[in-house]
Design a protein around this motif. Structure first.
Motif, PDB file in Angstrom:
ATOM      1  N   THR A  78     -11.480   6.653  13.329  1.00 53.03           N
ATOM      2  CA  THR A  78     -11.630   5.224  13.043  1.00 53.03           C
ATOM      3  C   THR A  78     -11.533   5.000  11.535  1.00 53.03           C
ATOM      4  OG1 THR A  78     -14.010   5.565  12.983  1.00 53.03           O
ATOM      5  CG2 THR A  78     -13.092   4.717  15.026  1.00 53.03           C
ATOM      6  N   GLY A  79     -10.687   4.062  11.140  1.00 49.17           N
ATOM      7  CA  GLY A  79     -10.509   3.779   9.717  1.00 49.17           C
ATOM      8  C   GLY A  79      -9.531   4.712   9.035  1.00 49.17           C
ATOM      9  N   SER A  80      -8.782   5.491   9.834  1.00 44.75           N
ATOM     10  CA  SER A  80      -7.813   6.411   9.229  1.00 44.75           C
ATOM     11  C   SER A  80      -6.503   5.699   8.915  1.00 44.75           C
ATOM     12  CB  SER A  80      -7.556   7.604  10.162  1.00 44.75           C
ATOM     13  OG  SER A  80      -7.003   7.170  11.388  1.00 44.75           O
ATOM     14  N   GLY A  81      -6.402   4.448   9.327  1.00 42.88           N
ATOM     15  CA  GLY A  81      -5.197   3.682   9.018  1.00 42.88           C
ATOM     16  C   GLY A  81      -4.116   3.798  10.085  1.00 42.88           C
ATOM     17  N   LYS A  82      -4.517   3.802  11.342  1.00 48.90           N
ATOM     18  CA  LYS A  82      -3.527   3.877  12.422  1.00 48.90           C
ATOM     19  C   LYS A  82      -2.654   2.628  12.443  1.00 48.90           C
ATOM     20  CE  LYS A  82      -6.717   4.726  15.636  1.00 48.90           C
ATOM     21  NZ  LYS A  82      -7.914   5.009  14.811  1.00 48.90           N
ATOM     22  N   THR A  83      -3.273   1.478  12.220  1.00 49.85           N
ATOM     23  CA  THR A  83      -2.494   0.235  12.268  1.00 49.85           C
ATOM     24  C   THR A  83      -1.382   0.252  11.223  1.00 49.85           C
ATOM     25  OG1 THR A  83      -4.562  -0.818  12.895  1.00 49.85           O
ATOM     26  CG2 THR A  83      -2.716  -2.260  12.419  1.00 49.85           C
ATOM     27  N   GLU A  84      -1.689   0.810  10.062  1.00 49.59           N
ATOM     28  CA  GLU A  84      -0.668   0.902   9.020  1.00 49.59           C
ATOM     29  C   GLU A  84       0.487   1.785   9.498  1.00 49.59           C
ATOM     30  OE1 GLU A  84      -0.677  -0.888   6.228  1.00 49.59           O
ATOM     31  OE2 GLU A  84       1.310  -0.070   5.779  1.00 49.59           O
ATOM     32  N   GLY A 130     -19.270   1.263   7.602  1.00 45.90           N
ATOM     33  CA  GLY A 130     -18.751   1.886   6.394  1.00 45.90           C
ATOM     34  C   GLY A 130     -17.246   1.919   6.319  1.00 45.90           C
ATOM     35  N   ARG A 131     -16.588   0.862   6.777  1.00 47.64           N
ATOM     36  CA  ARG A 131     -15.127   0.856   6.740  1.00 47.64           C
ATOM     37  C   ARG A 131     -14.600   0.637   5.332  1.00 47.64           C
ATOM     38  NH1 ARG A 131     -12.765   0.934  11.580  1.00 47.64           N
ATOM     39  NH2 ARG A 131     -10.882  -0.137  10.947  1.00 47.64           N
ATOM     40  N   ASP A 132     -15.471   0.131   4.479  1.00 54.07           N
ATOM     41  CA  ASP A 132     -15.078  -0.006   3.091  1.00 54.07           C
ATOM     42  C   ASP A 132     -15.524   1.267   2.377  1.00 54.07           C
ATOM     43  OD1 ASP A 132     -14.596  -0.869   0.496  1.00 54.07           O
ATOM     44  OD2 ASP A 132     -14.907  -2.958   1.144  1.00 54.07           O
ATOM     45  N   VAL A 160       0.815  -1.215   0.000  1.00 51.97           N
ATOM     46  CA  VAL A 160       0.000   0.000   0.000  1.00 51.97           C
ATOM     47  C   VAL A 160       0.846   1.261   0.000  1.00 51.97           C
ATOM     48  CG1 VAL A 160      -1.990  -1.061   1.133  1.00 51.97           C
ATOM     49  CG2 VAL A 160      -0.220   0.061   2.512  1.00 51.97           C
ATOM     50  N   ALA A 161       0.337   2.269  -0.714  1.00 51.62           N
ATOM     51  CA  ALA A 161       0.948   3.594  -0.654  1.00 51.62           C
ATOM     52  C   ALA A 161       0.301   4.328   0.506  1.00 51.62           C
ATOM     53  CB  ALA A 161       0.704   4.335  -1.960  1.00 51.62           C
ATOM     54  N   LEU A 162       1.110   5.014   1.279  1.00 53.63           N
ATOM     55  CA  LEU A 162       0.559   5.719   2.435  1.00 53.63           C
ATOM     56  C   LEU A 162      -0.309   6.893   1.994  1.00 53.63           C
ATOM     57  CD1 LEU A 162       3.697   5.861   4.736  1.00 53.63           C
ATOM     58  CD2 LEU A 162       1.703   4.379   4.983  1.00 53.63           C
ATOM     59  N   HIS A 190     -12.739  -4.187  15.619  1.00 50.57           N
ATOM     60  CA  HIS A 190     -12.867  -5.096  14.481  1.00 50.57           C
ATOM     61  C   HIS A 190     -13.014  -4.364  13.149  1.00 50.57           C
ATOM     62  CE1 HIS A 190     -13.167  -8.331  17.333  1.00 50.57           C
ATOM     63  NE2 HIS A 190     -14.062  -7.639  17.992  1.00 50.57           N
ATOM     64  N   ASP A 191     -12.329  -4.894  12.167  1.00 46.97           N
ATOM     65  CA  ASP A 191     -12.368  -4.275  10.839  1.00 46.97           C
ATOM     66  C   ASP A 191     -13.446  -4.963   9.997  1.00 46.97           C
ATOM     67  OD1 ASP A 191     -11.669  -2.585   8.776  1.00 46.97           O
ATOM     68  OD2 ASP A 191      -9.926  -3.739   8.147  1.00 46.97           O
ATOM     69  N   PHE A 192     -14.705  -4.680  10.331  1.00 50.52           N
ATOM     70  CA  PHE A 192     -15.816  -5.242   9.563  1.00 50.52           C
ATOM     71  C   PHE A 192     -15.914  -4.474   8.255  1.00 50.52           C
ATOM     72  CE2 PHE A 192     -17.445  -5.875  14.027  1.00 50.52           C
ATOM     73  CZ  PHE A 192     -17.317  -7.248  14.042  1.00 50.52           C
ATOM     74  N   ARG A 193     -16.094  -5.182   7.160  1.00 54.44           N
ATOM     75  CA  ARG A 193     -16.122  -4.504   5.868  1.00 54.44           C
ATOM     76  C   ARG A 193     -17.517  -4.297   5.324  1.00 54.44           C
ATOM     77  NH1 ARG A 193     -11.643  -2.114   5.873  1.00 54.44           N
ATOM     78  NH2 ARG A 193     -11.816  -1.770   3.647  1.00 54.44           N
ATOM     79  N   ARG A 194     -18.494  -5.077   5.810  1.00 59.57           N
ATOM     80  CA  ARG A 194     -19.810  -5.022   5.174  1.00 59.57           C
ATOM     81  C   ARG A 194     -20.881  -4.358   6.023  1.00 59.57           C
ATOM     82  NH1 ARG A 194     -20.430 -10.141   1.741  1.00 59.57           N
ATOM     83  NH2 ARG A 194     -18.321 -10.959   1.620  1.00 59.57           N
ATOM     84  N   ARG A 228     -10.701   9.277   6.865  1.00 68.40           N
ATOM     85  CA  ARG A 228     -10.662   7.841   6.612  1.00 68.40           C
ATOM     86  C   ARG A 228      -9.871   7.558   5.334  1.00 68.40           C
ATOM     87  NH1 ARG A 228     -16.267   4.667   8.051  1.00 68.40           N
ATOM     88  NH2 ARG A 228     -15.608   4.184  10.167  1.00 68.40           N
ATOM     89  N   VAL A 229      -9.290   6.355   5.308  1.00 66.33           N
ATOM     90  CA  VAL A 229      -8.555   5.947   4.113  1.00 66.33           C
ATOM     91  C   VAL A 229      -9.533   5.721   2.969  1.00 66.33           C
ATOM     92  CG1 VAL A 229      -7.126   4.131   3.112  1.00 66.33           C
ATOM     93  CG2 VAL A 229      -6.784   4.815   5.502  1.00 66.33           C
ATOM     94  N   GLY A 230      -9.138   6.098   1.758  1.00 69.46           N
ATOM     95  CA  GLY A 230      -9.996   5.855   0.596  1.00 69.46           C
ATOM     96  C   GLY A 230     -10.509   7.164   0.044  1.00 69.46           C
ATOM     97  N   GLU A 279      -1.909  11.880   5.079  1.00 69.47           N
ATOM     98  CA  GLU A 279      -1.962  12.034   6.539  1.00 69.47           C
ATOM     99  C   GLU A 279      -1.058  11.023   7.227  1.00 69.47           C
ATOM    100  OE1 GLU A 279      -6.072  11.877   7.705  1.00 69.47           O
ATOM    101  OE2 GLU A 279      -6.537  13.799   6.749  1.00 69.47           O
ATOM    102  N   GLN A 280      -1.057   9.795   6.723  1.00 70.03           N
ATOM    103  CA  GLN A 280      -0.168   8.781   7.306  1.00 70.03           C
ATOM    104  C   GLN A 280       1.289   9.189   7.133  1.00 70.03           C
ATOM    105  OE1 GLN A 280      -1.707   5.411   5.076  1.00 70.03           O
ATOM    106  NE2 GLN A 280      -2.655   4.516   6.895  1.00 70.03           N
ATOM    107  N   SER A 281       1.636   9.657   5.929  1.00 63.57           N
ATOM    108  CA  SER A 281       3.024  10.049   5.666  1.00 63.57           C
ATOM    109  C   SER A 281       3.467  11.166   6.589  1.00 63.57           C
ATOM    110  CB  SER A 281       3.202  10.561   4.238  1.00 63.57           C
ATOM    111  OG  SER A 281       2.927   9.539   3.358  1.00 63.57           O
TER     112      SER A 281
END
Ligand code: ADP
Ligand code: ZN
Ligand code: ZN
Length: 712
Positions: free
Chosen positions: A168-174, A556-558, A142-144, A516-520, A333-335, A147-149
């Motif tokens: 939430t979903g901003s990509g902290k784990t990354e 809405g994590r996706d 993945v490209a950062l 949890h990273d629920f996608r649906r 959020r990422v995306g 904000e992550q960079s």
């Protein structure tokens, strides 16, 4: 030559003894060495301690000194930094050195004798492969985000400590993964520690770290530490961390004490989570100790959260205003089109009386099902109903041993006390008056699931035209809470069903709201969150806000579905500022409001607190002990200065006053100075011990101090 060694041991008899005991040894062993020592008739594990410094050893008549039983060879001594961490924790949280030191070691290290341990060590030595060295450049898919960079750039440029404030979903784990990746690639031997609040979340995290680092550093480079592991697994992880073979330690709060000779980075994910605070024995805050440990070992520390604790948020205010942490912000959020869910408040004052699901919410859930999307409904109360009630005589299902009601569990028709575990079959009729019509009052997740199934009985899932269900299959509802996940592996398999799309509606407690990273999932609903608005615990709103933000974060994590994802809140107080801030996803506004109130009331983080708790068979004895210990403060040296520096509140019953027939009382001590509070507590310990031996201590079962308590 015979040497005298200071050794810390843990034994209840010596729990009053804060410092090390002296033993004889034929050889001089360096501080940090593990030894077996005789104590009374028993033999136990001890740690050789530093002979100078603040942990003064206990003086014994030299003629009475006993020799150690043996030294554990094959395990390198625990480092000076580790000893300092333990010593700090013991002093700060007012516990004995031995208790903290030994509790920080894996149980098998304490319990196996020298011979058994040596056998174990040999086995591990054989199993451990040398870790492959880092390749020149690691490949990442993945490209950062921008904000992550920029968060990572600042992390690299400054010493910290850092507060990663990322929605939430901003990509902290990354970000965590990248920070660890950089460290391991550039510093041979460096180790990183990553903490998460819940055991439930460790397998997921482990998977992500293993996928990223396993191929580079080998599968032994990542180890876990949490209480769900077997003693043998824990020993194995501990040894790998201690020897330096493990480059990454993932764990719950206990991991903060892991012995890591080359620790260079500590990450505390969901740093606001109350489970970082240990609630028995040494009541330490793993988050606070992580920050201390980082300073001690010159390891960088990053705390991360979408809803930081007000303490950490306050610490990360601008430097000009006295801030000490560097705040790194990731508001998006990422995306490309990802947005946070729309928050909808349902004013329950305008809904049909006694309805559990407001009609518009039920409609919304039904529409999701029709589209093949998932909904999540959460309620922070498990069981069927919190109380069973007789309308004729007003009998309620009180627990005979606790100041609490027993919860009705319909599935096995029991009344269970969630505090002492007392369980009975549901009576056929009211035990007080014989009325056969006793009814559940209120609602837990079990009843919510049942009710929802009734409401959705005529709804059909799409794309499932089968012979058995020519008109489409019925809706699938799953429930996840402590009752449905008791057995090992159940939580994982239930989560897998949610992830695969087998489930349409997920009902559960806060267990499903976190991490949890629920996608649906495109709809999250809190059906009854109002209680916390009016709690006597001043931290209740903070906890509610973060729980609701976390829950909203599951929707809405996706990015594909985030555009129409929603968080529903059913409330009788829709205009409450907490919900106003939630609607705007505005943690800073919420925090500012809370901090202002705390400042006006001189509450943490604007003051420092400790609680002393006492337990006895009667409330009178428990409170009497506390009151006597409080009165004795007047006789302490410097009593006047103490009275000026801190305030001791009267003893009161705890909010859970009685558990398993034991009465509980507490007394709050507050000061505007952490140092003054610490100094006082250290001196007061002796007074508490002495009070216990006085008539006022008669009948007392135990007492304990809780520094920086989370629940008052
Ligand atoms: P948080 O912990 O902040 O809630 P996560 O780290 O779980 O968020 O990230 C949310 C989702 O976004 C995950 O599925 C993750 O794989 C994905 N993600 C994170 N960073 C990126 C990125 N730079 N590009 C694409 N996807 C990403
Ligand atoms: Zn009970
Ligand atoms: Zn009755």
């Amino acid at each position: 030559m015979i040497c005298q060694l200071p050794v810390v041991v843990h034994t209840p008899v010596h729990s009053q003894v804060a410092g090390p005991l002296t033993y004889l040894s034929p050889v001089d062993l360096p501080a940090g060495s593990l030894v077996r020592i005789p104590l009374g008739k028993r033999e136990m594990m001890g740690v050789v301690w530093d002979s100078s410094g603040e942990d003064a050893s206990f003086a014994i008549d030299p003629k009475k000194l006993r020799p150690i039983a043996g030294a554990l060879e094959g395990i390198a001594p625990l480092s000076k930094a580790w000893r300092k961490l333990v010593s700090f924790a013991a002093h700060y949280y007012q516990r004995s050195l031995g208790e903290v030191a030994l509790a920080a070691l894996p149980p098998q290290l304490r319990d196996l004798n020298t011979l058994q341990l040596e056998r174990r060590l040999k086995k591990h030595a054989k199993g451990a492969n040398p870790a492959p060295s880092a390749p020149e450049s690691a490949i990442f898919s993945v490209a950062l985000t921008a904000e992550q960079s920029s968060a990572i750039d600042r992390f690299n440029a400054e010493p910290g400590p850092f507060l990663l404030f990322g929605t939430t979903g901003s990509g902290k784990t990354e970000v965590y993964l990248r920070c660890v990746e950089q460290l391991l690639a550039h510093t041979p031997e460096a180790q990183a520690m990553v903490m998460v609040p819940e055991i439930n979340l460790t397998p997921q995290l482990e998977e992500r770290f293993m996928a990223r680092f396993g191929p580079i550093y080998g599968e032994h480079a990542v180890v876990s530490m949490h209480s769900g592991m077997t003693p043998a697994q824990r020993l194995k992880s501990w040894l790998a961390a201690h020897s330096g073979a493990a480059r990454i330690v993932l764990g719950t709060r206990m991991a903060v004490f892991a012995s890591m000779p080359n620790l260079k980075l500590i990450i505390v994910d969901e740093e606001h989570d109350p489970s970082y605070k240990q609630q028995e024995g040494a009541r330490y805050s793993a988050r606070d100790l992580a920050v201390y440990r980082g300073r001690l070992e010159e390891a960088k520390v990053m705390l991360g959260s979408a809803t930081p604790s007000l303490e950490s948020w306050h610490h990360s205010r601008p430097v000009a205003e006295g801030g000490r942490y560097v705040r790194l912000e990731m508001p998006s959020r990422v995306g490309a089109n990802a947005t946070l869910p729309l928050v909808r408040r349902v004013d329950m004052n305008h809904q049909p009386k006694k309805c559990v699901f407001a009609p518009p919410l039920l409609d919304a859930i039904t529409q999701r099902i029709a589209k093949g999307e998932q909904s999540m409904v959460f309620l922070n109360r498990r069981g069927y109903a919190p109380v069973l009630h007789c309308a004729d005589c007003d009998w309620k299902s009180e627990c005979p041993h606790c100041s609490a009601f027993r919860v009705f569990h319909k599935i096995d028709r029991t009344l269970r006390c969630h505090h002492c575990g007392f369980t009975e079959r549901v009576p056929r009729a009211c035990p007080a008056c014989g009325n056969p019509d006793i009814a559940p009052l209120g609602r837990g997740t079990e009843r919510l699931e049942e009710h929802l199934a009734e409401l959705l009985v005529n709804v059909r899932r799409p794309n499932s035209v089968s012979e058995q269900w020519p008109e489409g299959e019925p809706v699938r509802i799953a429930r996840i809470d402590a009752d449905t996940t008791k057995l090992k592996g159940e939580l994982e398999s239930q989560l897998a069903r949610v992830h695969s799309g087998e489930v349409d509606v997920l009902v559960g407690t806060q267990m499903i709201a976190k991490g949890h990273d629920f996608r649906r999932i495109t709809l999250v609903a809190a059906v009854n969150p109002d209680n916390a608005l009016f709690s006597s615990d001043f931290r209740a709103p903070e906890r509610l806000f973060s729980l609701l933000m976390q829950a909203a974060g599951r929707a809405g994590r996706d990015a594909e579905v985030s555009g129409h994802s929603e968080m529903w809140v059913q409330t009788f107080h829709p205009a409450h500022p907490l919900f106003e801030a939630l609607k705007r996803h505005d943690y800073p506004a919420f925090a500012a409001g809370q901090l202002k109130e705390r400042e006006q009331a001189a509450m943490p983080p604007f003051s420092y607190q400790a609680l002393v708790r006492a337990e006895a068979h009667t409330q009178e004895v428990a409170q009497g002990f506390l009151t006597a210990a409080s009165a004795a403060v007047a006789t302490m040296p410097g009593a006047e200065a103490i009275a000026q520096a801190l305030f001791i509140f009267p003893a009161v019953p705890m909010s859970m006053q009685r558990i398993a027939n034991i009465e509980r009382a507490q007394m709050l001590i507050e000061s505007s100075s952490r140092v003054a509070l610490q100094r006082f507590l250290a001196d007061w310990q002796a007074v508490l011990h002495a009070t216990r031996l006085q008539p006022e201590g008669k009948g007392l079962i135990r007492w304990a101090i809780d520094v920086d308590p989370l629940a008052i």
